[in-house]
Design a protein around this motif. Structure first.
Motif, PDB file in Angstrom:
ATOM      1  N   PHE A 136       0.841  -1.207   0.000  1.00  0.00           N
ATOM      2  CA  PHE A 136       0.000   0.000   0.000  1.00  0.00           C
ATOM      3  C   PHE A 136       0.870   1.248   0.000  1.00  0.00           C
ATOM      4  N   LEU A 137       1.926   1.230   0.788  1.00  0.00           N
ATOM      5  CA  LEU A 137       2.851   2.367   0.827  1.00  0.00           C
ATOM      6  C   LEU A 137       3.465   2.635  -0.541  1.00  0.00           C
ATOM      7  N   THR A 138       3.786   1.583  -1.261  1.00  0.00           N
ATOM      8  CA  THR A 138       4.363   1.742  -2.595  1.00  0.00           C
ATOM      9  C   THR A 138       3.416   2.517  -3.504  1.00  0.00           C
ATOM     10  N   ASP A 139       2.130   2.177  -3.472  1.00  0.00           N
ATOM     11  CA  ASP A 139       1.154   2.881  -4.302  1.00  0.00           C
ATOM     12  C   ASP A 139       0.993   4.335  -3.872  1.00  0.00           C
ATOM     13  N   LEU A 140       0.933   4.574  -2.561  1.00  0.00           N
ATOM     14  CA  LEU A 140       0.824   5.962  -2.085  1.00  0.00           C
ATOM     15  C   LEU A 140       2.034   6.788  -2.512  1.00  0.00           C
ATOM     16  N   THR A 141       3.207   6.184  -2.431  1.00  0.00           N
ATOM     17  CA  THR A 141       4.434   6.890  -2.818  1.00  0.00           C
ATOM     18  C   THR A 141       4.437   7.203  -4.305  1.00  0.00           C
ATOM     19  N   LEU A 142       3.913   6.288  -5.123  1.00  0.00           N
ATOM     20  CA  LEU A 142       3.811   6.550  -6.562  1.00  0.00           C
ATOM     21  C   LEU A 142       2.933   7.766  -6.837  1.00  0.00           C
ATOM     22  N   VAL A 143       1.808   7.860  -6.134  1.00  0.00           N
ATOM     23  CA  VAL A 143       0.910   9.001  -6.317  1.00  0.00           C
ATOM     24  C   VAL A 143       1.583  10.286  -5.845  1.00  0.00           C
ATOM     25  N   GLU A 144       2.210  10.230  -4.679  1.00  0.00           N
ATOM     26  CA  GLU A 144       2.874  11.416  -4.128  1.00  0.00           C
ATOM     27  C   GLU A 144       3.991  11.890  -5.049  1.00  0.00           C
ATOM     28  N   THR A 145       4.799  10.968  -5.528  1.00  0.00           N
ATOM     29  CA  THR A 145       5.918  11.313  -6.412  1.00  0.00           C
ATOM     30  C   THR A 145       5.420  11.897  -7.727  1.00  0.00           C
ATOM     31  N   ALA A 146       4.348  11.317  -8.282  1.00  0.00           N
ATOM     32  CA  ALA A 146       3.805  11.810  -9.544  1.00  0.00           C
ATOM     33  C   ALA A 146       3.245  13.221  -9.388  1.00  0.00           C
ATOM     34  N   LEU A 147       2.573  13.493  -8.276  1.00  0.00           N
ATOM     35  CA  LEU A 147       2.069  14.837  -8.032  1.00  0.00           C
ATOM     36  C   LEU A 147       3.210  15.847  -7.962  1.00  0.00           C
ATOM     37  N   LYS A 148       4.270  15.486  -7.266  1.00  0.00           N
ATOM     38  CA  LYS A 148       5.422  16.385  -7.168  1.00  0.00           C
ATOM     39  C   LYS A 148       6.048  16.620  -8.534  1.00  0.00           C
ATOM     40  N   ALA A 149       6.209  15.531  -9.302  1.00  0.00           N
ATOM     41  CA  ALA A 149       6.828  15.638 -10.621  1.00  0.00           C
ATOM     42  C   ALA A 149       5.973  16.461 -11.582  1.00  0.00           C
ATOM     43  N   SER A 150       4.665  16.501 -11.339  1.00  0.00           N
ATOM     44  CA  SER A 150       3.751  17.245 -12.212  1.00  0.00           C
ATOM     45  C   SER A 150       3.565  18.689 -11.766  1.00  0.00           C
ATOM     46  N   GLY A 151       4.292  19.092 -10.735  1.00  0.00           N
ATOM     47  CA  GLY A 151       4.222  20.470 -10.265  1.00  0.00           C
ATOM     48  C   GLY A 151       3.220  20.723  -9.174  1.00  0.00           C
ATOM     49  N   LYS A 170       3.462  19.944  -5.807  1.00  0.00           N
ATOM     50  CA  LYS A 170       4.165  19.575  -4.577  1.00  0.00           C
ATOM     51  C   LYS A 170       3.333  19.898  -3.339  1.00  0.00           C
ATOM     52  N   ALA A 171       2.686  21.062  -3.331  1.00  0.00           N
ATOM     53  CA  ALA A 171       1.889  21.452  -2.158  1.00  0.00           C
ATOM     54  C   ALA A 171       0.681  20.534  -1.992  1.00  0.00           C
ATOM     55  N   LEU A 172       0.051  20.154  -3.110  1.00  0.00           N
ATOM     56  CA  LEU A 172      -1.071  19.222  -3.027  1.00  0.00           C
ATOM     57  C   LEU A 172      -0.623  17.871  -2.488  1.00  0.00           C
ATOM     58  N   ALA A 173       0.537  17.419  -2.949  1.00  0.00           N
ATOM     59  CA  ALA A 173       1.059  16.140  -2.462  1.00  0.00           C
ATOM     60  C   ALA A 173       1.297  16.192  -0.963  1.00  0.00           C
ATOM     61  N   ALA A 174       1.827  17.326  -0.483  1.00  0.00           N
ATOM     62  CA  ALA A 174       2.110  17.464   0.943  1.00  0.00           C
ATOM     63  C   ALA A 174       0.843  17.510   1.773  1.00  0.00           C
ATOM     64  N   GLU A 175      -0.216  18.098   1.221  1.00  0.00           N
ATOM     65  CA  GLU A 175      -1.460  18.249   1.978  1.00  0.00           C
ATOM     66  C   GLU A 175      -2.336  17.002   1.926  1.00  0.00           C
ATOM     67  N   MET A 176      -2.376  16.328   0.774  1.00  0.00           N
ATOM     68  CA  MET A 176      -3.368  15.279   0.577  1.00  0.00           C
ATOM     69  C   MET A 176      -2.818  13.863   0.673  1.00  0.00           C
ATOM     70  N   ILE A 177      -1.575  13.647   0.288  1.00  0.00           N
ATOM     71  CA  ILE A 177      -1.035  12.285   0.257  1.00  0.00           C
ATOM     72  C   ILE A 177      -0.043  12.026   1.388  1.00  0.00           C
ATOM     73  N   LYS A 178       0.823  12.990   1.655  1.00  0.00           N
ATOM     74  CA  LYS A 178       1.855  12.768   2.674  1.00  0.00           C
ATOM     75  C   LYS A 178       1.278  12.405   4.037  1.00  0.00           C
ATOM     76  N   PRO A 179       0.214  13.081   4.530  1.00  0.00           N
ATOM     77  CA  PRO A 179      -0.325  12.687   5.848  1.00  0.00           C
ATOM     78  C   PRO A 179      -0.763  11.229   5.897  1.00  0.00           C
ATOM     79  N   LEU A 180      -1.411  10.748   4.834  1.00  0.00           N
ATOM     80  CA  LEU A 180      -1.842   9.352   4.811  1.00  0.00           C
ATOM     81  C   LEU A 180      -0.639   8.426   4.727  1.00  0.00           C
ATOM     82  N   ARG A 181       0.351   8.802   3.922  1.00  0.00           N
ATOM     83  CA  ARG A 181       1.567   7.974   3.855  1.00  0.00           C
ATOM     84  C   ARG A 181       2.219   7.879   5.227  1.00  0.00           C
ATOM     85  N   ARG A 182       2.275   8.989   5.924  1.00  0.00           N
ATOM     86  CA  ARG A 182       2.844   8.991   7.271  1.00  0.00           C
ATOM     87  C   ARG A 182       2.059   8.047   8.191  1.00  0.00           C
ATOM     88  N   GLU A 183       0.741   8.116   8.104  1.00  0.00           N
ATOM     89  CA  GLU A 183      -0.085   7.252   8.950  1.00  0.00           C
ATOM     90  C   GLU A 183       0.223   5.784   8.691  1.00  0.00           C
TER      91      GLU A 183
END
Length: 536
Positions: free
Chosen positions: A375-390, A392-405
């Motif tokens: 599951f972490l692998t999939d979340l990281t793929l989404v987070e990384t893709a958001l960052k790569a697509s510009g 970064k702030a959305l990735a930090a707000e929406m995906i990173k908290p769940l990845r941390r959990e």
């Protein structure tokens, strides 16, 4: 608004004082004064609302509760009701103190900066940087740190989850009332809502009328995860990371999940005779389902928000491959694509939601994630893709908290420690010794003897191809050995760290410790080829 623009807006806001010119004693005195002022404000507010509730429900006790009548004159039912009211007021005072403390910390941080808050990460790392402690030293300490608070079992815990939830709502009302944004009409409504919660607290049965079951205890413990730990623990790690970046700005920091949780609730066999193997198994699945439900709910929120079209962005190939795989494994690929055409981030989140839900349904095992790392692998793929697509702030707000959990709670919420008495384990092993050797149990070597330890070591050193079954164990010993058999049976169904430590009480010898390992070996919990070295 881009992140750089956000930072520029922040630059226009009032800044804390310069740390070098701040007198710590003066800051501490100011905090004490702020705390006292806020405490008085909240206590006065709660006191007024509480007395209104008392006047409405028990007008004959208003004089006593307000301190105008000596409660020693009360008798019988009136005294009992007075004591209940007094107990509720003490609860309200505790909530007021918590609110005042949090309010004071926020005020102090806003006015003077986080570094002035004693015990904070900011204060610690500011002091470390000022004393010239190198980043490499801090990095080494952070990378190997492990903090695991453990919820202990309390069979006599009387406060109901319903009451704890009312406390939480009262606290949230107080936080809302801190702002000046409300109109007089709105403030009246909010005060009425707060008074209604106090009224509910008075009308709700505060303590259990029957002894809580172990299931009640588990629900009590999980209440704190649902209300606090799931959301706030990742924030603690984020603060740690932010304060490291601020005080060591030339370093790249990635704080690991150094804060995780354990629990005794549902596994304390030595402290609660009602903790059976079946109860422990139910507890393990309750802990698992609590975090999975949380992840599923968070993914639903992400799916609602993640309305980013794929037509104008370049997506990494790893993301596209992961999306294709996750959709196929979800079992609802075409439905998800039809529901969210062209919105690949939504598709990924919806597919992950489906697979997380499948983790709680035995019949959907083919769709489920096998482990949290997947599951972490999939979340990281989404987070990384958001960052790569510009984004970064959305990735930090929406995906990173769940990845941390997920890094913190995995698929277990908390590791369940299992506590047993060494005498119970030893008696079980003595019966196994009798069956293994063909000798009568009363001929078993003394537990403190070298012969007993040598026999255990001999058994541990022998290869073992499969789990052993014993036919002549007493009911008590079968339950003890059955615990280890249950752990083996569940090992592939639960998070690899769902079971925590085995706490062996009243140990007196090395043999007592080795006895646990031998029962683990008999049950098939050793994972190396010869079952001689590695116990899972």
């Amino acid at each position: 608004m881009s992140q750089s623009n956000v930072e520029r807006v922040a630059e226009t806001q009032p800044h804390p004082q310069d740390r070098d010119t701040l007198d710590p004693a003066e800051a501490s005195a100011r905090m004490d004064a702020d705390f006292a002022r806020r405490s008085h404000e909240v206590i006065d507010l709660l006191r007024g609302l509480f007395l209104q509730v008392v006047e409405s429900r028990h007008p004959d006790l208003l004089s006593s509760v307000s301190g105008h009548e000596d409660f020693f004159s009360l008798k019988g039912a009136r005294l009992q009701k007075y004591l209940q009211l007094n107990g509720i007021w003490l609860q309200l005072l505790a909530i007021a103190e918590e609110n005042a403390a949090a309010h004071t910390r926020r005020q102090t941080e806003t006015r003077e900066g986080r570094e002035i808050l004693a015990g904070s990460f900011a204060a610690l790392f500011a002091r470390a940087a000022a004393q010239g402690i190198p980043a490499a030293t801090i990095r080494s300490l952070v990378s190997c740190a492990k903090i695991q608070p453990v919820l202990t079992a309390h069979p006599t815990e009387a406060k109901r989850v319903t009451v704890l939830e009312i406390h939480r709502r009262i606290y949230r009302h107080l936080v809302e009332l801190e702002t000046d944004r409300w109109t007089p009409r709105e403030r009246v409504h909010k005060l009425q809502s707060l008074q209604n919660e106090i009224d509910l607290l008075l009308l709700t049965g505060e303590i259990r009328l029957t002894k809580p079951t172990v299931g009640d205890e588990v629900a009590w413990g999980l209440h704190f995860f649902r209300e606090i730990f799931f959301e706030q623990t990742p924030e603690v790690l984020n603060q740690l990371e932010e304060d490291l970046e601020k005080n060591y700005p030339n370093e790249a920091w990635q704080v690991p999940a150094l804060l995780q949780f354990g629990s005794w609730i549902g596994g304390d066999r030595d402290g609660n005779p009602f903790v059976t193997n079946e109860i422990t198994e139910k507890a393990l699945f309750s802990y698992r389902d609590a975090c999975l439900t949380r992840y599923r709910d968070q993914l639903r929120l992400i799916t609602k928000k993640m309305s980013i079209g794929s037509h104008s962005i370049d997506l990494p190939s790893a993301f596209l491959a992961g999306l294709s795989r996750c959709l196929a494994l979800s079992g609802l690929e075409e439905e998800i694509k039809a529901r969210n055409p062209g919105e690949v981030f939504r598709q990924f989140a919806a597919a992950m939601e489906q697979r997380i839900g499948a983790c709680m349904v035995a019949s959907a095992a083919s769709q489920a994630y096998r482990e949290a790392d997947e599951f972490l692998t999939d979340l990281t793929l989404v987070e990384t893709a958001l960052k790569a697509s510009g984004y970064k702030a959305l990735a930090a707000e929406m995906i990173k908290p769940l990845r941390r959990e997920v890094e913190i709670f995995a698929f277990r919420t908390a590791s369940l420690d299992l506590r047993e008495n060494s005498d119970t384990v030893r008696h079980c092993l003595e019966e196994i010794w009798s069956e293994r050797t063909g000798n009568a149990k009363d001929a078993c070597p003394d537990a403190s003897s070298k012969a007993w330890q040598d026999w255990i070591l001999s058994e541990l050193s022998h290869p073992q191809a499969e789990q052993r079954h014993f036919n002549n164990l007493s009911d008590s010993s079968q339950k003890t050995y059955g615990l280890f058999q249950s752990l083996r049976r569940l090992a592939d169904k639960l998070d690899r760290r769902a079971g925590g430590a085995i706490i062996l009480s009243m140990t007196r010898s090395v043999a007592d410790i080795l006895s646990v390992y031998l029962l683990c070996k008999y049950a098939g919990l050793f994972v190396d080829q010869n079952a001689q070295e590695i116990c899972r």
